[in-house]
Design a protein around this motif. Structure first.
Motif, mmCIF file in Angstrom:
data_model
loop_
_atom_site.group_PDB
_atom_site.id
_atom_site.type_symbol
_atom_site.label_atom_id
_atom_site.label_comp_id
_atom_site.label_asym_id
_atom_site.label_seq_id
_atom_site.Cartn_x
_atom_site.Cartn_y
_atom_site.Cartn_z
ATOM 1 N N LEU A 100 11.643 38.554 26.005
ATOM 2 C CA LEU A 100 12.958 39.203 25.988
ATOM 3 C C LEU A 100 13.468 39.441 27.414
ATOM 4 O O LEU A 100 14.628 39.145 27.729
ATOM 5 C CB LEU A 100 12.877 40.518 25.222
ATOM 6 C CG LEU A 100 14.193 41.273 25.015
ATOM 7 C CD1 LEU A 100 15.178 40.434 24.234
ATOM 8 C CD2 LEU A 100 13.929 42.604 24.310
ATOM 9 N N ILE A 101 12.599 39.957 28.268
ATOM 10 C CA ILE A 101 12.979 40.207 29.661
ATOM 11 C C ILE A 101 13.371 38.899 30.346
ATOM 12 O O ILE A 101 14.380 38.824 31.055
ATOM 13 C CB ILE A 101 11.826 40.892 30.432
ATOM 14 C CG1 ILE A 101 11.627 42.322 29.941
ATOM 15 C CG2 ILE A 101 12.093 40.873 31.936
ATOM 16 C CD1 ILE A 101 10.386 42.997 30.507
ATOM 17 N N GLY A 102 12.581 37.861 30.132
ATOM 18 C CA GLY A 102 12.855 36.570 30.756
ATOM 19 C C GLY A 102 14.206 36.016 30.361
ATOM 20 O O GLY A 102 14.968 35.538 31.211
ATOM 21 N N PHE A 103 14.528 36.104 29.072
ATOM 22 C CA PHE A 103 15.813 35.577 28.603
ATOM 23 C C PHE A 103 16.985 36.386 29.158
ATOM 24 O O PHE A 103 17.949 35.820 29.685
ATOM 25 C CB PHE A 103 15.864 35.576 27.074
ATOM 26 C CG PHE A 103 17.210 35.186 26.527
ATOM 27 C CD1 PHE A 103 17.612 33.857 26.521
ATOM 28 C CD2 PHE A 103 18.095 36.150 26.064
ATOM 29 C CE1 PHE A 103 18.869 33.492 26.044
ATOM 30 C CE2 PHE A 103 19.350 35.805 25.587
ATOM 31 C CZ PHE A 103 19.733 34.470 25.580
ATOM 32 N N LEU A 104 16.911 37.711 29.037
ATOM 33 C CA LEU A 104 18.019 38.555 29.486
ATOM 34 C C LEU A 104 18.231 38.455 30.993
ATOM 35 O O LEU A 104 19.371 38.369 31.474
ATOM 36 C CB LEU A 104 17.766 40.015 29.090
ATOM 37 C CG LEU A 104 17.794 40.322 27.594
ATOM 38 C CD1 LEU A 104 17.422 41.777 27.340
ATOM 39 C CD2 LEU A 104 19.167 40.012 27.005
ATOM 40 N N ALA A 105 17.135 38.448 31.755
ATOM 41 C CA ALA A 105 17.241 38.366 33.211
ATOM 42 C C ALA A 105 17.811 37.019 33.641
ATOM 43 O O ALA A 105 18.663 36.944 34.540
ATOM 44 C CB ALA A 105 15.868 38.597 33.852
ATOM 45 N N ALA A 106 17.356 35.958 32.995
ATOM 46 C CA ALA A 106 17.857 34.622 33.339
ATOM 47 C C ALA A 106 19.326 34.477 32.962
ATOM 48 O O ALA A 106 20.121 33.907 33.720
ATOM 49 C CB ALA A 106 17.029 33.552 32.634
ATOM 50 N N PHE A 107 19.684 34.999 31.796
ATOM 51 C CA PHE A 107 21.090 34.932 31.369
ATOM 52 C C PHE A 107 21.982 35.680 32.352
ATOM 53 O O PHE A 107 23.052 35.197 32.729
ATOM 54 C CB PHE A 107 21.229 35.522 29.960
ATOM 55 C CG PHE A 107 22.582 35.319 29.352
ATOM 56 C CD1 PHE A 107 22.903 34.141 28.696
ATOM 57 C CD2 PHE A 107 23.559 36.310 29.449
ATOM 58 C CE1 PHE A 107 24.164 33.949 28.141
ATOM 59 C CE2 PHE A 107 24.812 36.125 28.905
ATOM 60 C CZ PHE A 107 25.117 34.944 28.244
ATOM 61 N N LEU A 108 21.534 36.857 32.764
ATOM 62 C CA LEU A 108 22.307 37.630 33.734
ATOM 63 C C LEU A 108 22.430 36.871 35.056
ATOM 64 O O LEU A 108 23.511 36.804 35.647
ATOM 65 C CB LEU A 108 21.634 38.995 33.962
ATOM 66 C CG LEU A 108 22.339 39.967 34.910
ATOM 67 C CD1 LEU A 108 22.091 41.410 34.461
ATOM 68 C CD2 LEU A 108 21.876 39.811 36.359
ATOM 69 N N GLY A 109 21.311 36.307 35.526
ATOM 70 C CA GLY A 109 21.325 35.575 36.786
ATOM 71 C C GLY A 109 22.256 34.375 36.767
ATOM 72 O O GLY A 109 23.027 34.149 37.700
ATOM 73 N N ILE A 110 22.206 33.611 35.686
ATOM 74 C CA ILE A 110 23.062 32.425 35.561
ATOM 75 C C ILE A 110 24.527 32.837 35.453
ATOM 76 O O ILE A 110 25.409 32.228 36.077
ATOM 77 C CB ILE A 110 22.647 31.583 34.342
ATOM 78 C CG1 ILE A 110 21.259 30.950 34.582
ATOM 79 C CG2 ILE A 110 23.673 30.492 34.060
ATOM 80 C CD1 ILE A 110 20.679 30.267 33.363
ATOM 81 N N ALA A 111 24.815 33.888 34.673
ATOM 82 C CA ALA A 111 26.196 34.354 34.511
ATOM 83 C C ALA A 111 26.776 34.817 35.848
ATOM 84 O O ALA A 111 27.906 34.464 36.199
ATOM 85 C CB ALA A 111 26.239 35.493 33.491
ATOM 86 N N LEU A 112 26.001 35.599 36.595
ATOM 87 C CA LEU A 112 26.478 36.083 37.890
ATOM 88 C C LEU A 112 26.675 34.929 38.868
ATOM 89 O O LEU A 112 27.670 34.887 39.609
ATOM 90 C CB LEU A 112 25.483 37.093 38.469
ATOM 91 C CG LEU A 112 25.852 37.726 39.822
ATOM 92 C CD1 LEU A 112 27.236 38.358 39.774
ATOM 93 C CD2 LEU A 112 24.799 38.745 40.239
ATOM 94 N N LYS A 113 25.769 33.982 38.848
ATOM 95 C CA LYS A 113 25.873 32.807 39.722
ATOM 96 C C LYS A 113 27.134 31.998 39.405
ATOM 97 O O LYS A 113 27.897 31.618 40.306
ATOM 98 C CB LYS A 113 24.627 31.937 39.551
ATOM 99 C CG LYS A 113 24.619 30.656 40.357
ATOM 100 C CD LYS A 113 23.361 29.853 40.044
ATOM 101 C CE LYS A 113 23.351 28.516 40.749
ATOM 102 N NZ LYS A 113 22.149 27.716 40.393
ATOM 103 N N LYS A 114 27.368 31.731 38.121
ATOM 104 C CA LYS A 114 28.521 30.924 37.707
ATOM 105 C C LYS A 114 29.841 31.627 38.043
ATOM 106 O O LYS A 114 30.783 31.006 38.551
ATOM 107 C CB LYS A 114 28.448 30.641 36.207
ATOM 108 C CG LYS A 114 27.335 29.695 35.796
ATOM 109 C CD LYS A 114 27.625 28.286 36.263
ATOM 110 C CE LYS A 114 26.658 27.292 35.658
ATOM 111 N NZ LYS A 114 26.885 25.923 36.184
#
Length: 426
Positions: A25-39
């Motif tokens: 769960l942490i991996g998915f949420l953290a990665a989603f946040l990182g990709i969203a902020l990057k984009k």
């Protein structure tokens, strides 16, 4: 006895299952946040930078506007809570009772985005680190058992976030080991491996391309002395960056008014951007431009002035951005400085010493060297740069220059910005 042993083993298995689930769960949420902020950052930074390029007046409007908006959001949305960057992570991991509040996710996401798109000369990496660390921190508060693994779960969030930003699971793992945790346990390995695997899977699904598309073909052993020289110069330059950040942080404390801080930071930033627009935001747009055809670049008087100006001013404008309330850190500035420093050193060696080295290679090596020396994390730098370029041709010289630069930086000044923060927390 058998029943007691069975119960103990069963409890142990249940705990492992819970750790696996929370790590996923942490991996998915953290990665989603990182990709969203990057984009979001890439998209809007390009829009605002284009406008500033077409209408230079915006160079003087955007920084003061962005920093002012950040200040008022902090005052009226986030209850006057100041973002202290990675210090907040160290404070949390160093205490059993102090946790990162949920608001830090939104606070760092919004402030990091606004800082960069309005010209703040830093990056979103530290914003991502603190926001994703908060995801891990919130998760560990949900179960008494998880509280025993607070650092591991916070590290899992950060590792996933770094993986999402740079498409390198090993960079994520080494960053949390070298900078955050500094130790490895079985729980650390389990939780963080799962988190980065999920993050990298999400990166693959959304088809994230390497940040820098480069055509590295080869390198030669006769260049090793020059590579070591680049490492030495990068180590010295990284200390200059660290000293600039700490000077603004520690020696300008007499400036109490937030409005004065915004004015001072905006003036420094806008004047620098007016003469050197390459300093706008993360600066990745400028790196991509010089990556286009560096091997054909000719060393002229105007280019020398530009490169020297950029290398001197980047640490200053980064420090001014952070001092005046912007969100960010030294990740992106280190990569930016390293690319331009590598190009400069290569051109000087080729023109005045007939070294016949490849400027493109030295740009890549410079990024690794500057990052390693700035955060004292050579393994992170090695795998992060290989992930950024999606190329391992220069793995051996990257390793050399990363360890040399870190060694030199530590010999000159024992602290990085991160280790200085850790020392203050303790």
């Amino acid at each position: 006895m058998k029943t007691t042993r069975f119960i103990k083993n069963n409890i142990k298995l249940i705990k492992i299952q819970k750790l696996i689930i929370v790590s996923l769960l942490i991996g998915f949420l953290a990665a989603f946040l990182g990709i969203a902020l990057k984009k979001l950052t890439e998209h809007y930074e390009q829009i605002f930078f284009t406008q500033a390029s077409l209408n230079p007046i915006f160079i003087f409007i955007f920084p003061v506007f962005g920093l002012t908006v950040i200040y008022f959001i902090r005052q009226y949305v986030f209850n006057k809570k100041v973002n202290k960057g990675i210090n907040e992570v160290f404070e949390s991991t160093g205490s059993r009772t102090k946790n990162l509040p949920k608001s830090k996710i939104a606070s760092h996401f919004i402030n990091g985005l606004l800082t960069v798109i309005f010209g703040g000369s830093t990056g979103i990496e530290v914003s991502t680190v603190v926001a994703t660390a908060t995801i891990g921190s919130v998760a560990q508060q949900k179960h008494n058992f998880f509280k025993d693994h607070k650092t591991e779960l916070i590290s899992a969030g950060i590792a996933a976030g770094i993986t999402a930003l740079f498409s390198s699971p090993l960079a994520g793992l080494f960053f949390v080991y070298e900078v955050i945790s500094k130790k490895v346990s079985r729980t650390f390995f389990l939780t963080n491996s799962i988190a980065v695997a999920v993050a990298f899977g999400l990166v693959y699904l959304v088809d994230e391309k390497p940040l820098f598309s480069v055509g590295i073909t080869s390198w030669h052993y006769y260049a090793i002395p020059y590579i070591i020289l680049l490492g030495i110069i990068s180590g010295i330059n990284a200390v200059y960056l660290t000293k600039c950040v700490l000077f603004f942080k520690n020696n300008l404390t007499q400036v109490k008014s937030h409005y004065y801080k915004i004015i001072i930071g905006s003036v420094i930033l806008s004047c620098s951007l007016f003469f050197f627009p390459q300093l706008y935001g993360e600066g990745y747009h400028a790196i991509k431009e010089i990556f286009a055809n560096p091997n054909q670049t000719r060393l002229t008087a105007s280019l020398i002035v530009s490169l020297i100006g950029i290398l001197i001013l980047k640490p200053i404008v980064t420090s001014a951005t952070l001092f005046s309330g912007g969100d960010g850190g030294v990740f992106a500035p280190s990569l930016f400085i390293g690319a331009f420093l590598g190009l400069f050193v290569a051109l000087l060696l080729n023109v005045y010493f007939h070294a016949d080295i490849i400027p493109l290679n030295f740009m890549v090596l410079g990024m690794a060297a500057s990052l390693s020396a700035s955060i004292h994390a050579p393994f992170t730098a090695i795998f992060l740069i290989c992930g950024l370029t999606n190329d391992y041709t220069l793995f051996f010289p990257i390793a050399i220059v990363s360890f040399v630069s870190k060694f030199i930086a530590e010999r000159i000044y024992p602290f990085s910005v991160y280790s200085y923060a850790t020392a203050n927390v303790k």
